[in-house]
Design an enzyme around this catalytic site. Sequence first.
Site, PDB file in Angstrom:
ATOM      1  N   TYR A 111     -13.039  51.371  77.374  1.00 31.08           N
ATOM      2  CA  TYR A 111     -12.273  50.156  77.862  1.00 31.08           C
ATOM      3  C   TYR A 111     -11.875  50.355  79.531  1.00 31.08           C
ATOM      4  CZ  TYR A 111      -8.064  47.421  78.904  1.00 31.08           C
ATOM      5  OH  TYR A 111      -7.003  46.923  79.455  1.00 31.08           O
TER       6      TYR A 111
HETATM    7  O1  LIG Z   1      -1.655  49.757  80.553  1.00 28.86           O
HETATM    8  C1  LIG Z   1      -2.795  49.680  80.190  1.00 28.86           C
HETATM    9  O2  LIG Z   1      -3.484  50.018  81.016  1.00 28.86           O
HETATM   10  C2  LIG Z   1      -2.971  49.274  78.701  1.00 28.86           C
HETATM   11  O3  LIG Z   1      -1.874  49.260  78.040  1.00 28.86           O
HETATM   12  C3  LIG Z   1      -2.096  49.048  76.955  1.00 28.86           C
HETATM   13  O4  LIG Z   1      -2.610  50.424  76.192  1.00 28.86           O
HETATM   14  P1  LIG Z   1      -1.675  51.414  75.719  1.00 28.86           P
HETATM   15  O5  LIG Z   1      -0.931  52.081  76.921  1.00 28.86           O
HETATM   16  O6  LIG Z   1      -2.519  52.542  74.786  1.00 28.86           O
HETATM   17  O7  LIG Z   1      -0.714  50.776  74.603  1.00 28.86           O
HETATM   18  P2  LIG Z   1      -0.479  50.723  73.064  1.00 28.86           P
HETATM   19  O8  LIG Z   1      -1.697  50.319  72.267  1.00 28.86           O
HETATM   20  O9  LIG Z   1       0.658  49.796  72.751  1.00 28.86           O
HETATM   21  O10 LIG Z   1       0.166  52.304  73.120  1.00 28.86           O
HETATM   22  C4  LIG Z   1       1.191  52.708  73.445  1.00 28.86           C
HETATM   23  C5  LIG Z   1       1.534  54.309  73.019  1.00 28.86           C
HETATM   24  O11 LIG Z   1       1.592  54.233  71.880  1.00 28.86           O
HETATM   25  C6  LIG Z   1       0.852  55.095  71.170  1.00 28.86           C
HETATM   26  N1  LIG Z   1       0.452  54.764  69.724  1.00 28.86           N
HETATM   27  C7  LIG Z   1      -0.392  53.488  69.514  1.00 28.86           C
HETATM   28  C8  LIG Z   1      -0.631  53.207  68.317  1.00 28.86           C
HETATM   29  C9  LIG Z   1      -0.263  54.064  67.093  1.00 28.86           C
HETATM   30  O12 LIG Z   1      -0.495  53.584  66.142  1.00 28.86           O
HETATM   31  N2  LIG Z   1       0.461  55.091  67.353  1.00 28.86           N
HETATM   32  C10 LIG Z   1       0.838  55.339  68.765  1.00 28.86           C
HETATM   33  O13 LIG Z   1       1.639  56.415  68.573  1.00 28.86           O
HETATM   34  C11 LIG Z   1      -0.415  55.235  72.181  1.00 28.86           C
HETATM   35  O14 LIG Z   1      -0.886  56.431  71.864  1.00 28.86           O
HETATM   36  C12 LIG Z   1       0.301  55.211  73.504  1.00 28.86           C
HETATM   37  O15 LIG Z   1       0.877  56.220  73.821  1.00 28.86           O
HETATM   38  C13 LIG Z   1      -2.989  48.056  76.455  1.00 28.86           C
HETATM   39  O16 LIG Z   1      -3.260  48.046  74.945  1.00 28.86           O
HETATM   40  C14 LIG Z   1      -4.215  47.967  77.389  1.00 28.86           C
HETATM   41  O17 LIG Z   1      -4.740  46.667  77.086  1.00 28.86           O
HETATM   42  C15 LIG Z   1      -3.733  48.118  78.663  1.00 28.86           C
HETATM   43  O18 LIG Z   1      -4.721  48.020  79.533  1.00 28.86           O
END
Ligand SMILES: O=C(O)[C@H]1O[C@H](OP(=O)(O)OP(=O)(O)OC[C@H]2O[C@@H](n3ccc(=O)[nH]c3=O)[C@H](O)[C@@H]2O)[C@H](O)[C@@H](O)[C@@H]1O
Length: 429
Positions: free
Chosen positions: A241
């Site tokens: 991604y």
């Molecule tokens: O800022 C960005 O660039 C990105 O932000 C998000 O990605 P992410 O930060 O990974 O957001 P989440 O999927 O909501 O995860 C947030 C946090 O929760 C954690 N997480 C996620 C899912 C889960 O089941 N458990 C968990 O602890 C992840 O590791 C992460 O640290 C978006 O999904 C992306 O599309 C975007 O581009």
Amino acid sequence: MPSLEEELFPSTPGKFKDRTHTMNRQFQRCFSSTTTMFLWALFLIALTASYLSFQSFVDSGSRFFSSSWGGIQWERQVRTSGQPRRPNGFSVLVTGAAGFVGTHVSLALKKRGDGVVGLDNFNNYYDPLLKKDRKALLNSHNIFIVEGDVNDARMLAKLFDIVAFSHVMHLAAQAGVRYAMENPHSYVHSNIAGLVTLLEACKSASPQPAIVWASSSSVYGLNDKVPFSESDQTDRPASLYAATKKAGEEITHTYNHIYGLSITGLRFFTVYGPWGRPDMAYFSFTRNILQGKPITIYRGKNKVDLARDFTYIDDIVKGCIGSLDTSGKSTGSGGKKRGPAMYRIFNLGNTSPVTVPMMVGILEKHLKTKAKKNFVEMPGNGDVPFTNANISFARRELGYKPTTQLEAGLKKFVRWYLSYYGYNHGKPV
Ligand SMILES: O=C(O)[C@H]1O[C@H](OP(=O)(O)OP(=O)(O)OC[C@H]2O[C@@H](n3ccc(=O)[nH]c3=O)[C@H](O)[C@@H]2O)[C@H](O)[C@@H](O)[C@@H]1O
């Protein structure tokens, strides 16, 4: 024995004539003139129908894309929706308009009197019903949403034919960091091929629009210099991604350089809020907490908590609009560059990272329910341990100043969630 064909269509003229001879002459005349009229009417209907279907085939081009567009009524809706209602207002094509950020940006633009035409392919990466509801919301504000894919070059050319878009807000993308391991090609399809198709349409349009588009904080990848600044290293992506978003930054640079397209790339930092994306952690955690299901919280090495610079949607919208307002014109025409155009990249973050367990704690408080937490070591699926934005460039150039902290922003999200799904969402009754 007569053949089947003979039985169905008696070939003996005599037999057929015999039957008609028994008819009364008047009835025969009347019957034959009615038949002729009927046949003529049938012929005309068939002619009109085939003309219309040919026209719609020509309009909509390849049926490869499951889109529904074209026709006089459709063109009228596009034209009306793209018409600004304030002096010197913009005409903006918002791609991914039924998405989370796209919905909010479209509403904000329309509210201040800009013309907005939305485009969305309504794919099923997450519940398309939520996208349809966002579409209904946009429609109720007189924003027309075209159902189509940014890979459909003929449809894009048609849109630019109908409306002289001053700006394109390109938010259509395959989002989600971890899903890239499951479906890598969807990222190439939307974030690379779709981007190029859109840029080709913009480059050929006359006038050329200025483009503002969604990159991602994930381009910082394995960068551990904190906070992340736009000039930091971004050549070590941790997920496909992120790699496609980084490629997008390079691709847009090329179009800026060769064709004079004004380009602004926005590195969004974990955007959240009402009408958000169900695949994101804050959203799926809310659902699970309400349903009494466990949530999985990832942790880094040595049980270090992961952290995100969570950014509230209203702040992001202000950053998007500030980018549109300051983007300057594209300089090319007829597919040729006539002078240098703006190329910018901004971080749009909140500058105060919050750990995932703290985010869960805020949700528990607003939901008045304890979460069942499973802590597991972060799988090697593209995640990065933390994000933290330096926004001084955006502050200086766009007047970007985030004002909503996670506590207040999640309160608004939870209020929306409960009004949209209700307390019993998904619970067996
Ligand atoms: O800022 C960005 O660039 C990105 O932000 C998000 O990605 P992410 O930060 O990974 O957001 P989440 O999927 O909501 O995860 C947030 C946090 O929760 C954690 N997480 C996620 C899912 C889960 O089941 N458990 C968990 O602890 C992840 O590791 C992460 O640290 C978006 O999904 C992306 O599309 C975007 O581009």
